[in-house]
Write an enzyme that holds these catalytic residues in place. Structure first.
Site, PDB file in Angstrom:
ATOM      1  N   ASP A 167     -10.480 -12.376 -11.701  1.00  0.00           N
ATOM      2  CA  ASP A 167     -11.034 -11.058 -12.010  1.00  0.00           C
ATOM      3  C   ASP A 167     -12.552 -11.185 -12.138  1.00  0.00           C
ATOM      4  O   ASP A 167     -13.042 -12.100 -12.807  1.00  0.00           O
ATOM      5  CB  ASP A 167     -10.404 -10.583 -13.330  1.00  0.00           C
ATOM      6  CG  ASP A 167     -10.909  -9.220 -13.754  1.00  0.00           C
ATOM      7  OD1 ASP A 167     -11.480  -8.517 -12.894  1.00  0.00           O
ATOM      8  OD2 ASP A 167     -10.728  -8.866 -14.937  1.00  0.00           O
ATOM      9  N   ASP A 171     -11.447  -6.021 -15.646  1.00  0.00           N
ATOM     10  CA  ASP A 171     -10.438  -4.985 -15.860  1.00  0.00           C
ATOM     11  C   ASP A 171      -9.046  -5.621 -15.909  1.00  0.00           C
ATOM     12  O   ASP A 171      -8.035  -4.921 -15.915  1.00  0.00           O
ATOM     13  CB  ASP A 171     -10.516  -3.886 -14.787  1.00  0.00           C
ATOM     14  CG  ASP A 171     -10.229  -4.416 -13.391  1.00  0.00           C
ATOM     15  OD1 ASP A 171     -10.059  -5.656 -13.244  1.00  0.00           O
ATOM     16  OD2 ASP A 171     -10.172  -3.616 -12.445  1.00  0.00           O
ATOM     17  N   ILE A 173      -7.598  -7.350 -13.604  1.00  0.00           N
ATOM     18  CA  ILE A 173      -6.960  -7.473 -12.283  1.00  0.00           C
ATOM     19  C   ILE A 173      -7.879  -8.281 -11.372  1.00  0.00           C
ATOM     20  O   ILE A 173      -9.078  -7.974 -11.258  1.00  0.00           O
ATOM     21  CB  ILE A 173      -6.741  -6.079 -11.635  1.00  0.00           C
ATOM     22  CG1 ILE A 173      -6.018  -5.144 -12.604  1.00  0.00           C
ATOM     23  CG2 ILE A 173      -5.969  -6.204 -10.330  1.00  0.00           C
ATOM     24  CD1 ILE A 173      -5.930  -3.706 -12.099  1.00  0.00           C
ATOM     25  N   ASP A 175      -9.787  -9.573  -8.078  1.00  0.00           N
ATOM     26  CA  ASP A 175     -10.389  -8.724  -7.049  1.00  0.00           C
ATOM     27  C   ASP A 175     -11.123  -9.562  -6.009  1.00  0.00           C
ATOM     28  O   ASP A 175     -11.187 -10.783  -6.107  1.00  0.00           O
ATOM     29  CB  ASP A 175     -11.336  -7.717  -7.717  1.00  0.00           C
ATOM     30  CG  ASP A 175     -12.184  -8.390  -8.785  1.00  0.00           C
ATOM     31  OD1 ASP A 175     -12.814  -9.418  -8.452  1.00  0.00           O
ATOM     32  OD2 ASP A 175     -12.177  -7.933  -9.954  1.00  0.00           O
ATOM     33  N   ASN A 248       6.827  -2.364   8.527  1.00  0.00           N
ATOM     34  CA  ASN A 248       8.184  -1.818   8.416  1.00  0.00           C
ATOM     35  C   ASN A 248       8.245  -0.489   7.681  1.00  0.00           C
ATOM     36  O   ASN A 248       9.027   0.381   8.009  1.00  0.00           O
ATOM     37  CB  ASN A 248       9.112  -2.816   7.720  1.00  0.00           C
ATOM     38  CG  ASN A 248      10.514  -2.267   7.604  1.00  0.00           C
ATOM     39  OD1 ASN A 248      11.180  -2.012   8.610  1.00  0.00           O
ATOM     40  ND2 ASN A 248      10.961  -2.030   6.370  1.00  0.00           N
ATOM     41  N   ASP A 316      11.099   3.617   5.599  1.00  0.00           N
ATOM     42  CA  ASP A 316      10.930   2.832   6.833  1.00  0.00           C
ATOM     43  C   ASP A 316      10.362   3.669   7.964  1.00  0.00           C
ATOM     44  O   ASP A 316      10.816   4.792   8.203  1.00  0.00           O
ATOM     45  CB  ASP A 316      12.292   2.305   7.308  1.00  0.00           C
ATOM     46  CG  ASP A 316      12.603   0.954   6.726  1.00  0.00           C
ATOM     47  OD1 ASP A 316      12.429   0.784   5.505  1.00  0.00           O
ATOM     48  OD2 ASP A 316      13.022   0.072   7.500  1.00  0.00           O
ATOM     49  N   ASP A 346       4.963  -8.697   7.638  1.00  0.00           N
ATOM     50  CA  ASP A 346       5.974  -8.635   6.597  1.00  0.00           C
ATOM     51  C   ASP A 346       7.317  -8.141   7.139  1.00  0.00           C
ATOM     52  O   ASP A 346       7.362  -7.285   8.019  1.00  0.00           O
ATOM     53  CB  ASP A 346       5.455  -7.629   5.550  1.00  0.00           C
ATOM     54  CG  ASP A 346       6.353  -7.493   4.354  1.00  0.00           C
ATOM     55  OD1 ASP A 346       6.484  -8.467   3.615  1.00  0.00           O
ATOM     56  OD2 ASP A 346       6.914  -6.389   4.165  1.00  0.00           O
ATOM     57  N   LEU A 351      12.691  -4.403  10.858  1.00  0.00           N
ATOM     58  CA  LEU A 351      11.923  -3.402  11.609  1.00  0.00           C
ATOM     59  C   LEU A 351      12.799  -2.335  12.263  1.00  0.00           C
ATOM     60  O   LEU A 351      12.490  -1.156  12.233  1.00  0.00           O
ATOM     61  CB  LEU A 351      11.077  -4.099  12.693  1.00  0.00           C
ATOM     62  CG  LEU A 351       9.872  -4.882  12.162  1.00  0.00           C
ATOM     63  CD1 LEU A 351       9.280  -5.763  13.262  1.00  0.00           C
ATOM     64  CD2 LEU A 351       8.808  -3.936  11.629  1.00  0.00           C
ATOM     65  N   GLU A 353      16.788  -0.742  13.138  1.00  0.00           N
ATOM     66  CA  GLU A 353      18.197  -0.670  12.749  1.00  0.00           C
ATOM     67  C   GLU A 353      19.005  -0.183  13.943  1.00  0.00           C
ATOM     68  O   GLU A 353      18.476   0.534  14.791  1.00  0.00           O
ATOM     69  CB  GLU A 353      18.391   0.320  11.585  1.00  0.00           C
ATOM     70  CG  GLU A 353      17.644  -0.054  10.319  1.00  0.00           C
ATOM     71  CD  GLU A 353      16.147   0.211  10.392  1.00  0.00           C
ATOM     72  OE1 GLU A 353      15.727   1.088  11.175  1.00  0.00           O
ATOM     73  OE2 GLU A 353      15.380  -0.470   9.681  1.00  0.00           O
ATOM     74  N   GLU A 417       7.449 -13.046   8.612  1.00  0.00           N
ATOM     75  CA  GLU A 417       8.323 -13.356   7.485  1.00  0.00           C
ATOM     76  C   GLU A 417       9.699 -12.780   7.743  1.00  0.00           C
ATOM     77  O   GLU A 417       9.861 -11.588   7.985  1.00  0.00           O
ATOM     78  CB  GLU A 417       7.752 -12.747   6.205  1.00  0.00           C
ATOM     79  CG  GLU A 417       8.658 -12.923   5.018  1.00  0.00           C
ATOM     80  CD  GLU A 417       8.989 -11.602   4.355  1.00  0.00           C
ATOM     81  OE1 GLU A 417       8.862 -11.540   3.137  1.00  0.00           O
ATOM     82  OE2 GLU A 417       9.361 -10.639   5.040  1.00  0.00           O
TER      83      GLU A 417
HETATM   84  C1  GLC Z   1       8.539  -8.836   1.957  1.00  0.00           C
HETATM   85  C2  GLC Z   1       7.563  -9.270   0.906  1.00  0.00           C
HETATM   86  C3  GLC Z   1       8.062  -8.804  -0.419  1.00  0.00           C
HETATM   87  C4  GLC Z   1       8.143  -7.296  -0.389  1.00  0.00           C
HETATM   88  C5  GLC Z   1       8.972  -6.825   0.782  1.00  0.00           C
HETATM   89  C6  GLC Z   1       8.798  -5.370   1.038  1.00  0.00           C
HETATM   90  O1  GLC Z   1       9.774  -9.422   1.798  1.00  0.00           O
HETATM   91  O2  GLC Z   1       7.357 -10.641   0.968  1.00  0.00           O
HETATM   92  O3  GLC Z   1       7.266  -9.274  -1.461  1.00  0.00           O
HETATM   93  O4  GLC Z   1       8.700  -6.829  -1.566  1.00  0.00           O
HETATM   94  O5  GLC Z   1       8.628  -7.461   1.980  1.00  0.00           O
HETATM   95  O6  GLC Z   1       7.586  -5.141   1.657  1.00  0.00           O
HETATM   96 CA    CA Z   2      12.894  -0.513   9.482  1.00  0.00          CA
END
Ligand code: GLC
Ligand code: CA
Length: 729
Positions: A167, A171, A173, A175, A248, A316, A346, A351, A353, A417
């Protein structure tokens, strides 16, 4: 095959010029060297017939082959496409010829710019335009390092939650300015790339993974200008910066969703809507989301359900809508124009369905898991890892290639991921084959899954299974990666059978072949901080509330997201000032466990981490071979070698209290002479100076290597590999 001297080889290639001639109609049908030989223009080349021939990638559009002798190799590439509207193609030649990893253009058709010719080319990523022809002189992967293309393969990528790091404005948090103040520290780790979890404008219901403006920085963290300065700072240190990208879903506060709710025609299909079954009385499907809720929420505004794979405030996006795809590419471009070096995308498995909307079956492994909240209770056959999701990743890889090419930019990395224990699904994110590439780094979570196992299963044989699974499933053209933990899994130190094993796991992370990803704080062995439902005002990760008493402890992710522990004496471990309450409480371990203390100690996890990151720069780790030597319940050992340099890494997996393990590595390595010695290069912190192994520089007889519980060691062998039959590839 005939062979001759190499200088002649080079000349023969020059005789191939002018290469444009090869782009004639004749070339279209070439699928073999024999046919190439028939092409008149090539006569001289064939006449010289230098070295060996090996076909490389041969498709309707491409003819390519290697010519090589023992010491030198060339790759000849001929793009046969004659349609000038054809797209830029990316090919991966890595692994097709020994350990050659890169090349320099020695001859090319005139359609290549001088910039392109100057750059060395990584064989994993050869970009070819319509009608181009060129010859690459090849180099081993470990030689002629080219920062501009290879950086992501050899770097250690350091994941940071900006809010939890430093921080600067008191505050409570963390940054961007705070992060800038800590760049010296990050650089001192030897880490070259930072990855920031989301810092976009967001209501922060899910640590910023709920974005309400993709093209701005949340005011909690600073401004776009602050971010520009950060990028410059990072780049001026020859480091790179990657940001999380969350395609997503958006936040429900995003203007697109707000417009969709109010039937704005432009946005009506930006998200996924369904009337529901039985006249809207029932949810469209039984799909359970990854945040402990059903995936459908009713909107009274539209009298329909919208889909959300995560929280109901994270609707989504609809990737069957071309406008959405365009928007996403615009966002990529926005950050690329600012100078970002890559993206961690992410939740890619979520992505797309299946739009047939069939229910999903319960998983066979569901056991006693509550199917109303636990994602893993279902087999997500309809809502996860659909082929469309893989195609999107490939599309974005292409997009980034094109951007880099057109803007003369260094390689832009694409990390994805996808949490799934099904290794085949993870591997598919690499792409379909050498030509249709997807993610560069589909994050390898196998070690984190291993750490999820029951205590009695966390042993060497299981570990071996995990490591071998990855290696044996890795496509031959793909580059490996390893990670120990992330913002989504509890801290590794809190999950290892013994905390001291962290050093051995660093060795696995940093000394195996592949990119390494490390989560902030793991370099000092930070631990989880427990949270309880009773103290709910401390909780930031509201998703955890969905899981109830029974699963709360397992699911709450604040545990591993607590502020970085910098110093022993300052308030809040130096994370923020004494006058303010940190946005998330610190772990009370901070007085003893912090950066300052580990920097001052003679030996510490931090110091070992730094040492191992340096060791990664040595050729055997950088571009050499790797082989497992032994795996038992108690022990895991592997070697890395190149030419005459061999390193042996041995980890005793046992937790404290077991008998020492004694091994004869002379035998295990099939050494033909009697005695084999290794010099101690690095050791876990629990190996003391006055122990049997002792300090760095000691020479240990490998006839009789003794390791105590949770000890781990890196040795450099003091002999030449020709005597070690184990090292023959
Ligand atoms: C991924 C992220 C996770 C988040 C999710 C929704 O899995 O790593 O932290 O909650 O996506 O965006
Ligand atoms: Ca989706």
């Amino acid at each position: 095959m005939c062979s001759s001297s190499l200088s002649v080889a080079k000349e023969s290639f020059f005789l191939l010029a002018p290469l444009e001639l090869l782009r004639s109609e004749d070339v279209k049908n070439i699928t073999s060297i024999e046919e190439l030989e028939k092409v008149k223009i090539d006569e001289q080349f064939i006449r010289y017939c230098i070295g060996e021939y090996k076909p490389a990638i041969i498709t309707d559009n491409l003819f390519s082959f290697f010519r090589f002798t023992e010491k030198q190799a060339y790759l000849i590439i001929i793009d046969k496409r004659i349609d000038s509207t054809s797209e830029l193609q990316r090919y991966n030649f890595y692994g097709l010829l020994d350990t050659y990893g890169k090349g320099k253009i020695v001859i090319s058709s005139s359609t290549l710019t001088s910039e392109q010719i100057k750059k060395s080319i990584n064989l994993t990523n050869v970009l070819i335009n319509q009608g181009q022809t060129f010859i690459l002189e090849l180099f081993q992967l470990h030689t002629d390092y080219d920062e501009s293309q290879d950086w992501w393969m050899h770097d250690v990528i350091y994941e940071i939650i900006v809010a939890s790091y430093q921080d600067s404005n008191n505050d409570g948090i963390g940054d961007i300015q705070g992060l800038r103040q800590r760049l010296d520290y990050i650089q001192s780790l030897g880490v070259n790339t930072i990855w920031l979890t989301p810092i976009y404008t967001s209501p922060w219901k899910d640590y910023g993974y709920d974005i309400s403006n993709f093209c701005d920085i949340d005011s909690r963290f600073g401004t776009l200008d602050d971010f520009r300065i950060l990028i410059d700072d990072v780049h001026s240190r020859q480091m790179r910066i990657i940001i999380d990208f969350v395609p997503n879903h958006t936040s429900n506060e995003h203007p697109w969703f707000q417009a969709a709710l109010h039937n704005d025609p432009k946005y009506i299909d930006y998200y996924i809507w369904h009337k529901g079954k039985n006249n809207g009385k029932e949810l469209p499907t039984n799909w359970l989301g990854a945040s402990g809720q059903r995936m459908w929420t009713f909107s009274s505004e539209r009298n329909m359900y919208y889909l959300h794979q995560f929280l109901d405030c994270q609707p989504d996006l609809n990737f069957r809508n071309e406008n959405v795809l365009d928007e996403i590419e615009k966002i990529f471009r926005f950050w690329l124009d600012l100078g970002i070096d890559g993206f961690r995308v992410d939740a890619v498995r979520h992505l797309i369905e299946n739009d047939q909307y069939h229910d999903e079956p319960l998983s066979k492994d569901a056991k006693d898991m509550d199917p109303n909240i636990m994602y893993v209770a279902y087999d997500h056959t309809e809502s996860a890892d659909q082929s469309g999701s893989y195609e999107l990743v490939q599309r974005w890889r292409k997009f980034l290639d094109k951007y880099a090419y057109e803007n003369n930019r260094n390689y832009i990395v694409l990390i994805t991921e996808a949490y799934t224990v099904d290794i085949k699904k993870v591997m598919r994110y690499f792409g379909n084959n050498r030509e249709e590439r997807g993610s560069d780094i589909p994050i390898n979570f196998l070690i984190t899954y291993y750490l999820d196992k029951d205590e009695n299963e966390k042993h060497g044989l299981e570990l071996d299974k995990v490591l071998s699974d990855w290696q044996s499933n890795l496509p031959e053209y793909a580059w490996s990666n390893w990670c120990l933990g992330s913002h989504d899994s509890h801290r590794i130190t809190s999950r290892l059978p013994s905390k001291e094993l962290i050093d051995g796991f660093y060795m696995l992370l940093l000394l195996q072949s592949g990119t390494a990803l490390i989560y902030y704080g793991d370099e000092i062995g930070m631990c989880d901080r427990p949270f309880t439902l009773a103290n709910s005002d401390e909780i930031v990760d509201i998703t955890a509330f969905n899981y109830g008493e029974k699963y709360f402890d397992k699911m709450i992710r604040d545990r591993q997201r607590t502020p970085m522990q910098w110093t022993s004496q300052e308030a809040n471990a130096g994370f923020t000032s004494s006058t303010v309450k940190p946005f998330l409480p610190l772990s009370d371990t901070w007085h003893e466990l912090n950066v300052e203390q580990q920097q001052n100690a003679l030996r510490s996890h931090l110091k070992l981490f730094q040492q191992l990151v340096k060791l990664r720069q040595q050729a055997p780790f950088y571009g050499g071979y790797q082989k497992k030597v032994i795996a038992t319940k108690e022990l895991y050992a592997f070697i890395r070698w190149l030419d005459t340099n061999i390193y042996l890494i041995v980890i005793n997996i046992n937790k404290k209290g077991h008998d020492p393990i004694i091994n004869d590595f002379t035998k295990l390595l099939k050494y033909q002479n009697k005695e084999l010695f290794g010099e101690v290069i690095a050791r876990s912190c629990n190996i003391l100076d006055d122990s049997l192994i002792g300090k760095e520089g000691n020479q240990i007889n490998l006839n009789n290597l003794i390791l105590q519980s949770s000890e781990a060691i890196v040795l450099k062998l003091l002999t030449c590999p020709s005597n070690i039959s184990f090292c023959q590839q």
